[in-house]
Design a protein around this motif. Structure first.
Motif, PDB file in Angstrom:
ATOM      1  N   SER A   1     -28.890 126.238  76.365  1.00  0.00           N
ATOM      2  CA  SER A   1     -29.491 125.029  76.715  1.00  0.00           C
ATOM      3  C   SER A   1     -29.387 124.615  78.412  1.00  0.00           C
ATOM      4  N   LEU A   2     -29.819 123.941  78.924  1.00  0.00           N
ATOM      5  CA  LEU A   2     -29.973 123.432  80.066  1.00  0.00           C
ATOM      6  C   LEU A   2     -28.607 122.902  80.691  1.00  0.00           C
ATOM      7  N   ASN A   3     -27.915 123.534  81.429  1.00  0.00           N
ATOM      8  CA  ASN A   3     -26.577 122.496  81.750  1.00  0.00           C
ATOM      9  C   ASN A   3     -26.168 123.063  83.393  1.00  0.00           C
ATOM     10  N   TYR A   4     -25.207 122.790  83.537  1.00  0.00           N
ATOM     11  CA  TYR A   4     -24.601 122.804  84.947  1.00  0.00           C
ATOM     12  C   TYR A   4     -23.066 122.678  85.064  1.00  0.00           C
ATOM     13  N   ALA A   5     -22.515 123.325  86.056  1.00  0.00           N
ATOM     14  CA  ALA A   5     -20.870 123.206  86.116  1.00  0.00           C
ATOM     15  C   ALA A   5     -20.698 122.250  87.077  1.00  0.00           C
ATOM     16  N   LYS A   6     -19.517 121.479  86.563  1.00  0.00           N
ATOM     17  CA  LYS A   6     -19.036 120.278  87.694  1.00  0.00           C
ATOM     18  C   LYS A   6     -17.532 120.342  87.264  1.00  0.00           C
ATOM     19  N   LYS A   7     -16.961 120.553  88.450  1.00  0.00           N
ATOM     20  CA  LYS A   7     -15.408 120.550  88.373  1.00  0.00           C
ATOM     21  C   LYS A   7     -14.877 121.542  87.442  1.00  0.00           C
ATOM     22  N   GLY A   8     -15.462 122.720  87.199  1.00  0.00           N
ATOM     23  CA  GLY A   8     -15.271 123.718  86.433  1.00  0.00           C
ATOM     24  C   GLY A   8     -15.443 123.573  84.812  1.00  0.00           C
ATOM     25  N   ALA A   9     -16.203 122.365  84.439  1.00  0.00           N
ATOM     26  CA  ALA A   9     -16.489 122.265  83.072  1.00  0.00           C
ATOM     27  C   ALA A   9     -18.022 122.277  83.094  1.00  0.00           C
ATOM     28  N   LEU A  10     -18.622 122.768  81.875  1.00  0.00           N
ATOM     29  CA  LEU A  10     -19.921 122.976  81.713  1.00  0.00           C
ATOM     30  C   LEU A  10     -20.622 121.639  81.296  1.00  0.00           C
ATOM     31  N   ILE A  11     -21.686 120.966  81.882  1.00  0.00           N
ATOM     32  CA  ILE A  11     -22.247 119.577  81.459  1.00  0.00           C
ATOM     33  C   ILE A  11     -23.272 120.077  80.792  1.00  0.00           C
ATOM     34  N   ASP A  12     -23.707 119.667  79.412  1.00  0.00           N
ATOM     35  CA  ASP A  12     -24.898 120.111  78.819  1.00  0.00           C
ATOM     36  C   ASP A  12     -25.834 118.887  78.985  1.00  0.00           C
ATOM     37  N   LEU A  13     -27.084 119.029  79.402  1.00  0.00           N
ATOM     38  CA  LEU A  13     -28.006 118.141  79.857  1.00  0.00           C
ATOM     39  C   LEU A  13     -29.118 117.647  78.462  1.00  0.00           C
ATOM     40  N   SER A  14     -28.640 118.274  77.350  1.00  0.00           N
ATOM     41  CA  SER A  14     -29.469 117.888  76.375  1.00  0.00           C
ATOM     42  C   SER A  14     -31.225 118.342  76.316  1.00  0.00           C
ATOM     43  N   PHE A  15     -31.248 119.564  76.904  1.00  0.00           N
ATOM     44  CA  PHE A  15     -32.414 120.060  76.822  1.00  0.00           C
ATOM     45  C   PHE A  15     -32.390 121.610  76.372  1.00  0.00           C
ATOM     46  N   TRP A  16     -33.006 121.854  75.417  1.00  0.00           N
ATOM     47  CA  TRP A  16     -33.253 123.329  74.831  1.00  0.00           C
ATOM     48  C   TRP A  16     -34.426 124.077  75.154  1.00  0.00           C
ATOM     49  N   ARG A  17     -34.116 125.219  75.414  1.00  0.00           N
ATOM     50  CA  ARG A  17     -35.429 126.076  75.885  1.00  0.00           C
ATOM     51  C   ARG A  17     -36.454 126.380  74.788  1.00  0.00           C
ATOM     52  N   MET A  18     -37.540 125.944  74.932  1.00  0.00           N
ATOM     53  CA  MET A  18     -38.932 125.909  74.184  1.00  0.00           C
ATOM     54  C   MET A  18     -38.809 127.514  73.684  1.00  0.00           C
ATOM     55  N   PRO A  19     -39.153 127.642  72.612  1.00  0.00           N
ATOM     56  CA  PRO A  19     -39.564 129.290  72.088  1.00  0.00           C
ATOM     57  C   PRO A  19     -40.787 129.602  72.873  1.00  0.00           C
ATOM     58  N   ASP A  20     -40.883 130.692  73.354  1.00  0.00           N
ATOM     59  CA  ASP A  20     -42.094 131.250  74.004  1.00  0.00           C
ATOM     60  C   ASP A  20     -43.281 131.406  73.115  1.00  0.00           C
ATOM     61  N   ARG A  21     -43.003 131.494  71.678  1.00  0.00           N
ATOM     62  CA  ARG A  21     -44.230 131.770  70.949  1.00  0.00           C
ATOM     63  C   ARG A  21     -45.006 130.425  70.710  1.00  0.00           C
ATOM     64  N   LEU A  22     -44.338 129.367  71.270  1.00  0.00           N
ATOM     65  CA  LEU A  22     -45.389 128.069  71.166  1.00  0.00           C
ATOM     66  C   LEU A  22     -46.514 127.810  71.993  1.00  0.00           C
ATOM     67  N   PHE A  23     -46.469 128.961  73.056  1.00  0.00           N
ATOM     68  CA  PHE A  23     -47.499 128.923  73.782  1.00  0.00           C
ATOM     69  C   PHE A  23     -48.768 129.531  73.281  1.00  0.00           C
ATOM     70  N   ASP A  24     -48.520 130.128  72.148  1.00  0.00           N
ATOM     71  CA  ASP A  24     -49.596 130.848  71.701  1.00  0.00           C
ATOM     72  C   ASP A  24     -50.165 130.020  70.490  1.00  0.00           C
ATOM     73  N   GLU A  25     -49.351 128.677  70.082  1.00  0.00           N
ATOM     74  CA  GLU A  25     -49.470 128.025  69.037  1.00  0.00           C
ATOM     75  C   GLU A  25     -49.654 126.827  69.508  1.00  0.00           C
ATOM     76  N   PRO A  26     -50.648 126.297  70.117  1.00  0.00           N
ATOM     77  CA  PRO A  26     -50.690 124.796  70.608  1.00  0.00           C
ATOM     78  C   PRO A  26     -50.491 123.661  69.844  1.00  0.00           C
ATOM     79  N   ASP A  27     -50.968 123.690  68.649  1.00  0.00           N
ATOM     80  CA  ASP A  27     -50.535 122.728  67.584  1.00  0.00           C
ATOM     81  C   ASP A  27     -48.909 122.428  67.457  1.00  0.00           C
ATOM     82  N   GLU A  28     -48.382 123.574  67.300  1.00  0.00           N
ATOM     83  CA  GLU A  28     -46.671 123.473  67.204  1.00  0.00           C
ATOM     84  C   GLU A  28     -46.518 123.036  68.506  1.00  0.00           C
ATOM     85  N   LEU A  29     -46.934 123.473  69.505  1.00  0.00           N
ATOM     86  CA  LEU A  29     -46.165 123.084  70.814  1.00  0.00           C
ATOM     87  C   LEU A  29     -46.266 121.696  71.066  1.00  0.00           C
ATOM     88  N   LEU A  30     -47.278 121.123  70.621  1.00  0.00           N
ATOM     89  CA  LEU A  30     -47.413 119.550  70.829  1.00  0.00           C
ATOM     90  C   LEU A  30     -46.649 118.986  69.853  1.00  0.00           C
TER      91      LEU A  30
END
Length: 119
Positions: free
Chosen positions: A67-96
């Protein structure tokens, strides 16, 4: 790393059925907004969609990617954004479908923040 101009334009075209899509540089990344609500972030031309308890099951496929995160004071902070599977760019309805779920999560989060904001 922020999104390239070409990638940001591509995302705006792909997500246009959702509403008015805009992008803005934020914290060295690019925020993706629909009608003023941030539903995604881009880091190094990789799309990460907003996730919460309401869409986590739909996004199960994305759980295996970091997931998208960053380090702060030695701890990993999760931003609650998950990587979208690349296959969805070939499946526009599923992407939407995924993007709508991310937008719904973003709206729920925005609503919670409004309720808990100090007056």
């Amino acid at each position: 790393m922020v999104a390239s101009t070409e990638y940001a334009e591509f995302l705006c075209e792909q997500l246009a059925p959702l509403g008015r899509i805009t992008t803005r540089r934020m914290f060295g990344k690019t925020g993706v907004f629909c009608d003023g609500v941030m539903l995604a972030m881009v880091n190094a031309n990789t799309l990460y969609l907003r996730v919460d308890d309401g869409n986590r099951d739909l996004f199960e496929e994305a759980r295996s990617s970091p997931s998208l995160n960053y380090a702060k004071k030695g701890a990993l902070i999760d931003l609650s954004f998950w990587r979208m599977p690349d296959r969805l760019f070939d499946e526009p309805d599923e992407l939407l479908k995924w993007a709508r779920a991310a937008l719904a999560a973003a709206r729920r989060i925005a609503l919670r923040r409004k309720r808990t904001a100090p007056k």
